[in-house]
Structures are given as C-alpha cells and as structure tokens.
Design a protein around this motif. Structure first.
Motif, PDB file in Angstrom:
ATOM      1  N   LYS A 161       0.853  -1.132  -0.070  1.00  0.00           N
ATOM      2  CA  LYS A 161      -0.055  -0.035  -0.068  1.00  0.00           C
ATOM      3  C   LYS A 161       0.847   1.271   0.090  1.00  0.00           C
ATOM      4  O   LYS A 161       0.817   2.155  -0.734  1.00  0.00           O
ATOM      5  N   ALA A 162       2.071   1.117   0.981  1.00  0.00           N
ATOM      6  CA  ALA A 162       2.718   2.496   0.895  1.00  0.00           C
ATOM      7  C   ALA A 162       3.459   2.875  -0.437  1.00  0.00           C
ATOM      8  O   ALA A 162       3.514   4.107  -0.947  1.00  0.00           O
ATOM      9  N   ASP A 165       0.989   4.032  -2.867  1.00  0.00           N
ATOM     10  CA  ASP A 165       0.576   5.351  -2.490  1.00  0.00           C
ATOM     11  C   ASP A 165       1.664   6.486  -3.136  1.00  0.00           C
ATOM     12  O   ASP A 165       1.300   7.461  -3.593  1.00  0.00           O
ATOM     13  N   TYR A 166       3.030   5.885  -2.842  1.00  0.00           N
ATOM     14  CA  TYR A 166       3.995   6.823  -3.194  1.00  0.00           C
ATOM     15  C   TYR A 166       3.968   6.840  -4.697  1.00  0.00           C
ATOM     16  O   TYR A 166       4.259   7.950  -5.265  1.00  0.00           O
ATOM     17  N   SER A 168       1.622   6.706  -6.681  1.00  0.00           N
ATOM     18  CA  SER A 168       0.459   7.348  -7.203  1.00  0.00           C
ATOM     19  C   SER A 168       0.867   9.009  -7.257  1.00  0.00           C
ATOM     20  O   SER A 168      -0.009   9.885  -7.926  1.00  0.00           O
ATOM     21  N   GLU A 169       1.638   9.553  -6.368  1.00  0.00           N
ATOM     22  CA  GLU A 169       2.188  10.998  -6.398  1.00  0.00           C
ATOM     23  C   GLU A 169       2.954  11.385  -7.418  1.00  0.00           C
ATOM     24  O   GLU A 169       3.213  12.490  -7.495  1.00  0.00           O
ATOM     25  N   THR A 199      -5.083   2.497  -6.821  1.00  0.00           N
ATOM     26  CA  THR A 199      -4.428   3.466  -6.186  1.00  0.00           C
ATOM     27  C   THR A 199      -3.784   4.491  -7.154  1.00  0.00           C
ATOM     28  O   THR A 199      -4.089   5.861  -6.803  1.00  0.00           O
ATOM     29  N   LYS A 202      -6.805   6.380  -9.294  1.00  0.00           N
ATOM     30  CA  LYS A 202      -7.645   7.405  -8.609  1.00  0.00           C
ATOM     31  C   LYS A 202      -7.002   8.743  -8.526  1.00  0.00           C
ATOM     32  O   LYS A 202      -7.522   9.725  -8.898  1.00  0.00           O
ATOM     33  N   LYS A 203      -5.569   8.968  -8.304  1.00  0.00           N
ATOM     34  CA  LYS A 203      -4.957   9.833  -8.231  1.00  0.00           C
ATOM     35  C   LYS A 203      -4.684  10.677  -9.601  1.00  0.00           C
ATOM     36  O   LYS A 203      -4.414  11.888  -9.799  1.00  0.00           O
TER      37      LYS A 203
END
Lengths: 290, 290
Positions: A161-162, A165-166, A168-169, A199, A202-203
């Motif tokens: 997940k982490a 998330d990274y 996706s940014e 993930t 969506k971003k």
C-alpha cells in the motif's frame, strides 16, 4: 542501489574519471557481472543518438569499497554524456573528474523530461543485465530520450500500500506496472493487483498505465497462466470501468519463440537478449504514449 | 579452462548434482558472471530440441575451490541432458550424482558427430557471455545438434605455427577461422592469416573453411578496415587459387545496425545479444556445410 540513476552533462574534457564509494551490494548474484553490480557505464549522444562509449571498471579485491576508473577520448571536443549508475551497489560520494580548464555544461536534457515510471521485481531492477544500461527500463529511456525512474525491487516488489501510494503521487508520463513475480502466490496477486492499479488511477485519471505479465511464462505454465489471467482480468475490469488509457502486455509473447532458450540468464531473469526483447515490446507502446 | 566441453547422457534420475573442483580462473573479468566463469549449465533435449534446463551455481566465498549444486526435475522420466562446462575456470574431478537405482545411458549422441572447429580470440572463447552455453560456438553446436571444439584463447590467439599445425590434423566438419583480434598489429595479421589458412588447407583440401573479420568493427574503423581488407584478401587469394570450399563472413554486418550499441558488453566483447547475432550469421552458413 541507484538502479536507473544517471548523470548527464556536457564537457570538452578529453577524459572522464569516475570515483565513487560503493558498499552494501544488495544482490551479489551469480547471474550478474561486476560491471552491473558495482560499475558505471557511459553513453555519448551523437546527433541525438546514444552511442555506447565506455564502462568504468569497478574496483576488485578484498577491502576495496570504491570504484574508480578513467576513460579517454581521442579529442577534446564538446560531448554530451550520460553516465549510468550501478544496479546493485549502494553508492555514496560520486566524484567526476575532468581535465583542469575544460568546460562543463548541463547539456540539452531529455527530449521527454517527464519520467516513465517502471515498477516491479528483479526483472525491472535488472538482475541478469550485463551492465547498468542494459536492463529494459534503461534501454527504453535511452532510445526514446526520456527521463525514467526504475522502481524495481529485487525480491521485494509486493505492491505494498505505501509503495503504491508513493507511486500515485509521482509526476510521470507513463506508468509501467510490471508486478507479478514477487507476489508470494496467485491469490496474493489477485488481492493486490487491481487494488494497486486503482491507487494510481484514482490520483491520476488520465495517466497512461501499462500492465504486464511475466516474461518467463513457459517455466511453469500452470502457475503462470493463473497469474496471467489475474492481470488480464485487472485490465478488463479497468477497461469495463471506462479506463481509456490502460494497456496490457502479455509476457508470454515477448521472447522470440525460436530463441526463447537464449533469452534468460537462469531460466527466470532475462539476459541481454531477453531485456532487449522486452525493451522492444514495451518501447513500441511507450513511444506512442509519451 | 574447458570452454566448449560438454557432458551428454540420458538418465531417469529426478535430480542431477554436479560437483567439480575449480581452480585457476583464467579470466576473472568484470564482464563475466560467476556462472560463465565457474558454473555449469544444462539443456534438456525435448523432441530433439535443446531446452534450457538449469544452471549449477558455483561456490562462492574465500577458500572454496569447488562448485557443487543440484537441480531437481518434477518427475523421474528418461531425459537426454547436456551439461556445459565453465568457460574460464580450470576444472578437475567432475562428479555427477544421480538418484540411487536410477538409469544412465550414453544417449542418442549428436546428429552431426564430426565437430565444427572454432579458432580465435576471447570472442570465440566466450568473454561477455552470461553463461557457458551462450557464446556463439555453443549456440551453433546446440542448435545444429553438432559436436564442436572451442579453440578460443582469450588474449592469446596469434595463429602460431604449432597451433595451426595442430588444427590442420583435426578431423572436423567445418573450420571457422575467426582470427583477427589478438594479432598484435595489422602487419602481423597480414603475415600470418593466409599462411595459417594454407596450413589447414594443405592438409585438408576439401574441408569447408570460414574466414571471419572482427565484429566490433565500428570501435576503430580506420584500424579495423585495414584488418578486414587483409582477411578479405586472404579469401580472394584462396578463391583465385581454386579453393571451392572457402567462405568469408564480414564482421561489419553481424550486429543489427539499429541495436549495435546493445550488442557488446564493453564495446569489444559481445554480450548475449551480440553472441546470438553471431550464432545466427555463422550458423546460417555452417548449417549448409555440415
């Protein structure tokens, strides 16, 4: 572990020295050369085309924890150079020495400044590649003259997940989601693959995303077919949900059927033949998207 | 230094262990993997077609002067196996262990029992190949199912009289005379190339002989063009003298122009991409001659 790291500049020095502390080789593998683990290589741009120029020879022998070597050019004219960092050693304090009085410039930079991001296993990282520049992300970046980020994690890519998330940014041109190998099981892959994709999606609703299944498919067809179908299913779900910028690369078809046995180093990790085949297959799609 | 050495047999054991003393690695090179230097690899013949099966992992660490590892098969059926010996370690006392009570047989043997003989530099020997079986003589032998002898001498192929005399006595199907690199100068090459060819031709008037010029031509075009012309001149002299079984491979054209920069490990020695390109180019001619 600066896989994918590069130093790009212009100089008219007639030599280039690289000196770097190298320590903590992550992957002291029987499949890799000392050059790919600890070495640096260099390409020169000639009329915009990258031409292999030299490798910087890693230090050898007990107690040596640095890499230092020099390459010489036949003349002192202005050159645009790209130095690729090692795939598996940690690197600190990289020094580049040029002739005193020579000029240095930041160069023209990449044609495509926004990076392609590659995420996946040791096969993204580069295990089996003969030198830092011969894994598939590096070949694609070089041939398309695009910046890129290698997020290959030998033995450790689990779409955590982490990490997703990274990713996706990140500001990127294309995302290559080549995550299959290090999922501990087909069930784990099924639980995480679509979720990881979402993930990022969506971003970044308009980002081109490429999903890929593993290239060493024929090693264990029964298991790998399960995994391939999971990834294809992620792709179909995405398309069904209206994704207009999602692509699928079927790993089964990347190696030349007639030379499949010449395409890996150890049955799993591509050698330079396999990486070039991957670079062609992925590069063909990426070229249209960046 | 058993480059080109193979062990071929049939067994229904469900595992194969290789144990061998390895010492005096000739070529502890930054360009080679531990597998190619010290390791063994194995192919399995399936319907007469060689399929990559496994690599035997060399021992690592100070004080270890042996290689020992095991591969397992999913079942205990009869298999025809070819084990390739290391390219650069000296090897003694090779033991192969099979399951107690399993059967062993000498197998069907090569389709072409008379060997192809390859003579030349480190590029014949295999520097830059990822594993023992991925230099060009090994690929050709395997794909054509022919026995072969690798007389590649990294750093030391100078067409010495004694070596050419020895070669001229060998019983072979084709002679590949890939001697260019280690000639100390173009002048030395001119003095020895035609003479070396004639040493073999005089003893074997009908033997197919292939002359080749170096593949890393574009590294130093001025020098390499001189050498290429010397070899082409040998070929023309031979043809003019009535030789009906003499062939010339122009090294300039072997690497794919578009991927020339992906075809070597260090600018000189082919990587697996370059060796496969050589295997295709040489193999195409050899296939018609054996």
């Amino acid at each position: 572990m600066p896989a994918g790291g590069r130093i790009r500049f212009k100089t008219d020095s007639d030599y280039v020295v690289v000196h770097a502390g190298t320590y903590g080789v992550l992957w002291d593998d029987i499949n890799d050369t000392l050059t790919s683990r600890l070495g640096f290589d260099m390409f020169e741009l000639k009329n915009g085309k990258p031409c292999f120029s030299a490798i910087f020879v890693p230090s050898q022998g007990a107690g040596k924890n640095y890499s230092e070597s020099r390459v010489r050019f036949p003349s002192a004219e202005m050159r645009e150079l790209i130095i690729d960092l090692p795939l598996f050693a940690k690197v600190k304090d990289v020094y580049i020495a040029l002739r005193e009085g020579s000029h240095i410039d930041c160069g023209t930079g990449y044609l495509h400044k926004k990076p392609i991001v590659f995420y996946g296993s040791s096969i993204v990282h580069g295990v089996g590649a003969g030198k830092p520049a011969s894994n598939y992300p590096a070949i694609i970046g070089r041939r398309l003259d695009s910046d890129f980020i290698n997020l290959g994690f030998a033995g450790a890519a689990k779409a955590e997940k982490a990490v997703m998330d990274y990713i996706s940014e990140l500001d990127m041109s294309v995302f290559v989601y080549d995550y299959d190998h290090n999922a501990p099981s087909a069930e784990y892959l099924a639980e995480t693959h679509y979720a990881g994709y979402m993930t990022v999606r969506k971003k970044q609703p308009n980002l081109p995303i490429i999903m890929a299944s593993k290239v060493d498919y024929y090693r264990d067809e029964a298991e790998n077919e399960k995994r391939r179908l999971i990834i294809e299913e992620s792709y179909r779900r995405g398309i069904a949900a209206g994704d207009k910028n999602l692509y699928f690369i079927d790993g089964r078809h990347i190696f030349d059927d007639d030379f499949r046995n010449e395409s890996t180093q150890d049955g799993c990790h591509p050698n330079d033949v396999g990486y070039l085949a991957m670079a062609k297959a992925f590069g063909e799609i990426i070229e249209k998207l960046i």
